[in-house]
Motif scaffolding. Structure first.
Motif, mmCIF file in Angstrom:
data_model
loop_
_atom_site.group_PDB
_atom_site.id
_atom_site.type_symbol
_atom_site.label_atom_id
_atom_site.label_comp_id
_atom_site.label_asym_id
_atom_site.label_seq_id
_atom_site.Cartn_x
_atom_site.Cartn_y
_atom_site.Cartn_z
ATOM 1 N N PHE A 283 6.703 9.667 -5.349
ATOM 2 C CA PHE A 283 7.238 8.420 -4.810
ATOM 3 C C PHE A 283 8.439 8.658 -3.903
ATOM 4 N N ASP A 284 9.227 9.700 -4.175
ATOM 5 C CA ASP A 284 10.306 10.065 -3.253
ATOM 6 C C ASP A 284 9.735 10.476 -1.895
ATOM 7 N N SER A 285 8.654 11.232 -1.906
ATOM 8 C CA SER A 285 7.995 11.646 -0.656
ATOM 9 C C SER A 285 7.427 10.443 0.099
ATOM 10 N N ILE A 286 6.857 9.514 -0.638
ATOM 11 C CA ILE A 286 6.314 8.297 -0.021
ATOM 12 C C ILE A 286 7.443 7.500 0.627
ATOM 13 N N GLU B 223 8.463 9.232 3.821
ATOM 14 C CA GLU B 223 7.441 9.207 4.879
ATOM 15 C C GLU B 223 7.122 7.805 5.372
ATOM 16 N N PHE B 224 6.978 6.852 4.447
ATOM 17 C CA PHE B 224 6.521 5.512 4.807
ATOM 18 C C PHE B 224 7.570 4.417 4.591
ATOM 19 N N GLY B 225 8.524 4.658 3.702
ATOM 20 C CA GLY B 225 9.559 3.669 3.445
ATOM 21 C C GLY B 225 9.148 2.550 2.514
ATOM 22 N N ARG B 226 7.902 2.551 2.100
ATOM 23 C CA ARG B 226 7.425 1.470 1.218
ATOM 24 C C ARG B 226 6.027 1.793 0.712
ATOM 25 N N ILE B 227 5.602 1.050 -0.300
ATOM 26 C CA ILE B 227 4.187 0.973 -0.659
ATOM 27 C C ILE B 227 3.851 -0.496 -0.855
ATOM 28 N N ASP B 228 2.642 -0.836 -0.485
ATOM 29 C CA ASP B 228 2.179 -2.207 -0.637
ATOM 30 C C ASP B 228 1.165 -2.340 -1.766
ATOM 31 N N VAL B 229 0.423 -1.253 -2.003
ATOM 32 C CA VAL B 229 -0.643 -1.276 -3.005
ATOM 33 C C VAL B 229 -0.606 0.026 -3.791
ATOM 34 N N LEU B 230 -0.703 -0.087 -5.111
ATOM 35 C CA LEU B 230 -0.851 1.063 -5.995
ATOM 36 C C LEU B 230 -2.139 0.878 -6.782
ATOM 37 N N TYR C 66 1.745 4.458 -16.670
ATOM 38 C CA TYR C 66 3.117 4.009 -16.894
ATOM 39 C C TYR C 66 4.068 4.582 -15.850
ATOM 40 N N PHE C 67 4.014 5.903 -15.627
ATOM 41 C CA PHE C 67 4.918 6.531 -14.655
ATOM 42 C C PHE C 67 4.683 5.982 -13.246
ATOM 43 N N CYS C 68 3.424 5.856 -12.853
ATOM 44 C CA CYS C 68 3.129 5.349 -11.499
ATOM 45 C C CYS C 68 3.570 3.892 -11.352
ATOM 46 N N CYS C 69 3.325 3.087 -12.365
ATOM 47 C CA CYS C 69 3.781 1.688 -12.313
ATOM 48 C C CYS C 69 5.304 1.627 -12.263
ATOM 49 N N LYS C 70 5.967 2.448 -13.042
ATOM 50 C CA LYS C 70 7.431 2.460 -13.091
ATOM 51 C C LYS C 70 8.023 2.724 -11.710
ATOM 52 N N TYR C 71 7.587 3.789 -11.062
ATOM 53 C CA TYR C 71 8.155 4.145 -9.759
ATOM 54 C C TYR C 71 7.572 3.286 -8.637
ATOM 55 N N GLY C 72 6.307 2.914 -8.755
ATOM 56 C CA GLY C 72 5.702 2.041 -7.747
ATOM 57 C C GLY C 72 6.328 0.661 -7.741
ATOM 58 N N ALA C 73 6.511 0.089 -8.918
ATOM 59 C CA ALA C 73 7.106 -1.253 -9.016
ATOM 60 C C ALA C 73 8.547 -1.243 -8.508
ATOM 61 N N LYS C 74 9.255 -0.146 -8.742
ATOM 62 C CA LYS C 74 10.630 -0.048 -8.247
ATOM 63 C C LYS C 74 10.646 -0.136 -6.723
ATOM 64 N N MET C 75 9.751 0.601 -6.061
ATOM 65 C CA MET C 75 9.676 0.539 -4.595
ATOM 66 C C MET C 75 9.244 -0.844 -4.123
ATOM 67 N N MET C 76 8.272 -1.417 -4.814
ATOM 68 C CA MET C 76 7.768 -2.731 -4.422
ATOM 69 C C MET C 76 8.843 -3.802 -4.582
ATOM 70 N N LYS D 139 -1.127 -1.763 5.812
ATOM 71 C CA LYS D 139 -0.554 -1.650 4.467
ATOM 72 C C LYS D 139 -0.473 -0.170 4.103
ATOM 73 N N VAL D 140 0.374 0.149 3.145
ATOM 74 C CA VAL D 140 0.512 1.510 2.633
ATOM 75 C C VAL D 140 0.033 1.486 1.182
ATOM 76 N N ALA D 141 -0.979 2.319 0.894
ATOM 77 C CA ALA D 141 -1.589 2.303 -0.430
ATOM 78 C C ALA D 141 -1.573 3.688 -1.067
ATOM 79 N N VAL D 142 -1.255 3.719 -2.343
ATOM 80 C CA VAL D 142 -1.316 4.934 -3.153
ATOM 81 C C VAL D 142 -2.537 4.797 -4.052
ATOM 82 N N ILE D 143 -3.418 5.801 -4.010
ATOM 83 C CA ILE D 143 -4.577 5.791 -4.898
ATOM 84 C C ILE D 143 -4.569 7.090 -5.684
#
Length: 147
Positions: free
Chosen positions: A73-76, A79-86, A118-128, A6-10
């Protein structure tokens, strides 16, 4: 839980609870995006993740700034093409009584602890949503329960 591949952002994973989460998830097989305002701390956590045999990306994004979060999130994505966990872990406090708290310190706390999530959820949810998969964990502290 299964974090294998999985790919996780913490956020706030350069030290403390965030670092512990990042290292544990890496031990469980996840690749980790280490985010912290302290670049030195983020790099140290990333070294420990690499030593566990996992991939990592260091982000010095200030989550209180929309453009920083977007760039992270653009860098993620590149590099990874996705995130699975934020995991929204980063947070700050300015101790003191309400009647002594300056507006400037109030704004700093709100910017990191609320706008940052809010910002992390906004961009993270878009990728998810593009992959139709993802989990978001928002962490608060005991300070959320008392004045």
């Amino acid at each position: 839980m299964n974090f294998k591949d999985k790919v996780a952002v913490i956020t706030g994973s350069g030290s403390g609870i965030g670092k512990s989460i990042a290292l544990l998830m890496a031990e469980m097989g996840a690749d980790i995006i280490v985010n912290d305002v302290s670049l030195e701390n983020a790099r140290q956590t990333a070294k420990e993740i690499i030593n566990k045999g996992r991939k990592t990306l260091v982000s010095n994004a200030n989550i209180a700034k929309k453009q920083d979060v977007k760039q992270m999130f653009d860098s993620i994505e590149a590099e990874f093409g996705r995130i699975d966990v934020l995991v929204n872990n980063a947070g700050i406090t300015r101790d003191g009584l309400l009647m002594d708290l300056s507006e400037e310190n109030w704004d700093k706390v709100m910017d990191v602890n609320l706008k940052g999530v809010y910002f992390c959820c906004k961009y993270g949810a878009k990728m998810m949503s593009q992959k139709q998969y993802g989990k978001i964990v928002n962490i608060s502290s005991a300070s959320a329960q008392m004045g």
